[in-house]
Design an enzyme around this catalytic site. Structure first.
Site: not given
Ligand SMILES: Cc1cc2nc3c(=O)[nH]c(=O)nc-3n(C[C@H](O)[C@H](O)[C@H](O)COP(=O)(O)O)c2cc1C
Length: 409
Positions: A121, A141, A296, A327, A330-331, A351
């Site tokens: 990120s 990213q 997201h 995404d 997914i767990r 996560r």
């Molecule tokens: C705490 C947290 C911070 C995140 N920060 C970013 C980020 O900086 N950039 C980004 O593209 N996505 C970010 N995401 C989204 C993740 O890249 C991803 O799309 C998302 O976590 C997928 O869902 P999941 O957590 O159920 O696997 C973040 C997600 C979480 C939970």
């Protein structure tokens, strides 16, 4: 250099650090991390509808296993956007987290040791140079933040560091307010912040010790957003302010950022956050190499449907032209198989690995990737399938009306 834990600090109740599922990792992270840090990983927005539904929708899909006929030699490796991955799971970028002193470097090492791609990120707490050194297979990213000049500088820095791809995330909706309350994040971790947060931090000895032994405090700056020549990046809030005050991108901006990156690096460009078929087609027209079907992880517009309901329609519309990543929710390994069977080329996790990192650092992230690998393997075995390349929607039980086709003309 790290300080060894003195014998008198040894924990007589210390459990086997290995965990058997991502849910167990989450529970361990919940117990180990200070509440504000844990809550920052829970994330989500508004009433939390999307974050909950992302996971719940996977449980609506089923399998019909065979009793005999499993293949002995099962394969899950694949080439994704030029990177050979040993499993179709890559690390999704997540922002600056005071989860572990090694932060993104620990995650990058874990991804490298398990043969997969690291997504970093632009709000990360570690520099792109350190992360690429830990995992040469790193995608950087970027949010749409700053002006074109600063964006070119950031892309140039990532290219020079050796990033193998660029992910642009444009779905953030700046929603504020969660029904369960947001954690208070200090501008800097100094004595005042420690005292102020001490009730939440108290009794979290093992987490504090992980920082104390490296003589560091959690870093809440964004080193990858540092101005040219600056030694330190802006604070998280400084970076967030720049982002909030940047006019949001239009499709011609996406075409510009994709071609600028592709020309300077010769590496792939991914647009992350697509949920609609019409947007997926526009992304193809804008010249992207890949999209990530993503909401997201439920952190943007609450009420966006679970991505597993959207992947099939989008993959059918554009999967012949570009790489389609997925995404959200997914767990377990069987979730990965479901997303692939519905048309994803690979999945990204958020996560799941953050819980592993929170529970047990680099080894915890490796543990999560191993859980996903063995879950993919046992699902292929149950389905009597030899390779992920054979998966189709016919391997799934899909309830009527499950798939949604947003923006289908
Ligand atoms: C705490 C947290 C911070 C995140 N920060 C970013 C980020 O900086 N950039 C980004 O593209 N996505 C970010 N995401 C989204 C993740 O890249 C991803 O799309 C998302 O976590 C997928 O869902 P999941 O957590 O159920 O696997 C973040 C997600 C979480 C939970």
């Amino acid at each position: 250099m790290a300080i060894a834990r003195p014998a008198w600090l040894a924990n007589p109740w210390k459990q086997n650090p290995w965990f058997e599922s991502v849910a167990v990792a989450q529970e361990r992270a919940r117990k180990r991390l200070p509440k504000p840090v844990y809550m920052a990983l829970v994330a989500g927005s508004e009433r939390g509808q999307t974050v909950a539904n992302n996971q719940a929708a996977f449980a609506e899909l089923g399998f019909a296993p065979h009793v005999v006929g499993a293949k002995a030699d099962r394969r899950m490796s694949r080439t994704v956007l030029g990177q050979d991955v040993s499993l179709p799971v890559i690390i999704s970028p997540t922002g600056v987290q005071a989860v572990h002193p090694d932060g993104e470097v620990a995650v990058a090492r874990a991804a490298a040791s398990r043969g997969t791609v690291m997504g970093l990120s632009n709000f990360a707490s570690k520099s792109v140079e350190e992360v690429v050194a830990a995992n040469p297979s790193t995608f950087f990213q970027m949010y749409w933040t700053g002006n074109r000049e600063t964006m070119v500088e950031r892309m140039e820095r990532a290219r020079a560091a050796g990033a193998q791809g660029l992910i642009a995330t444009t779905d953030w909706s700046f929603s504020v307010g969660r029904d369960w309350g947001s954690p208070e994040i200090p501008e800097r971790v100094n004595l005042k912040a420690i005292v102020r947060n001490s009730p939440a931090m108290a009794l979290k000895f093992s987490w504090w010790w992980s920082f104390l032994r490296t003589r560091r405090v959690p870093d809440l700056t964004a080193p990858n957003l540092a101005a040219r020549g600056a030694t330190k990046g802006p604070t998280f809030f400084g970076a967030y302010y720049e982002w909030m005050t940047t006019p949001p991108p239009q499709w011609e901006d996406i075409a510009w950022v994709a071609s600028t990156w592709q020309q300077m690096s010769g590496k792939p460009f991914v647009l992350k956050g697509v949920t609609r078929i019409d947007d997926a087609k526009r992304a193809v027209d804008a010249g992207v190499d890949a999209i990530s079907v993503s909401n997201h992880g439920g952190n943007n517009l609450d009420g966006t449907p679970p991505t597993i309901r959207l992947i099939r329609g989008i993959a059918e519309a554009v999967g012949g032209e570009i790489t389609v990543l997925f995404d959200g929710g997914i767990r377990r390994g069987s979730d990965v198989v479901k997303a692939l069977a519905l048309g994803a080329d690979a999945v990204m996790i958020g996560r799941a690995y953050l819980w592993g990192l929170g529970a047990n650092g680099q080894a915890g992230v490796e543990n999560v990737l191993d859980i996903l690998r063995s879950g993919i393997d046992s699902t292929l075995s149950g389905l009597g399938v030899q390779s992920i390349d054979e998966l189709t929607h016919e391997h799934l039980i899909i309830p009527e009306g499950f798939d949604l086709h947003l923006g289908r003309k």
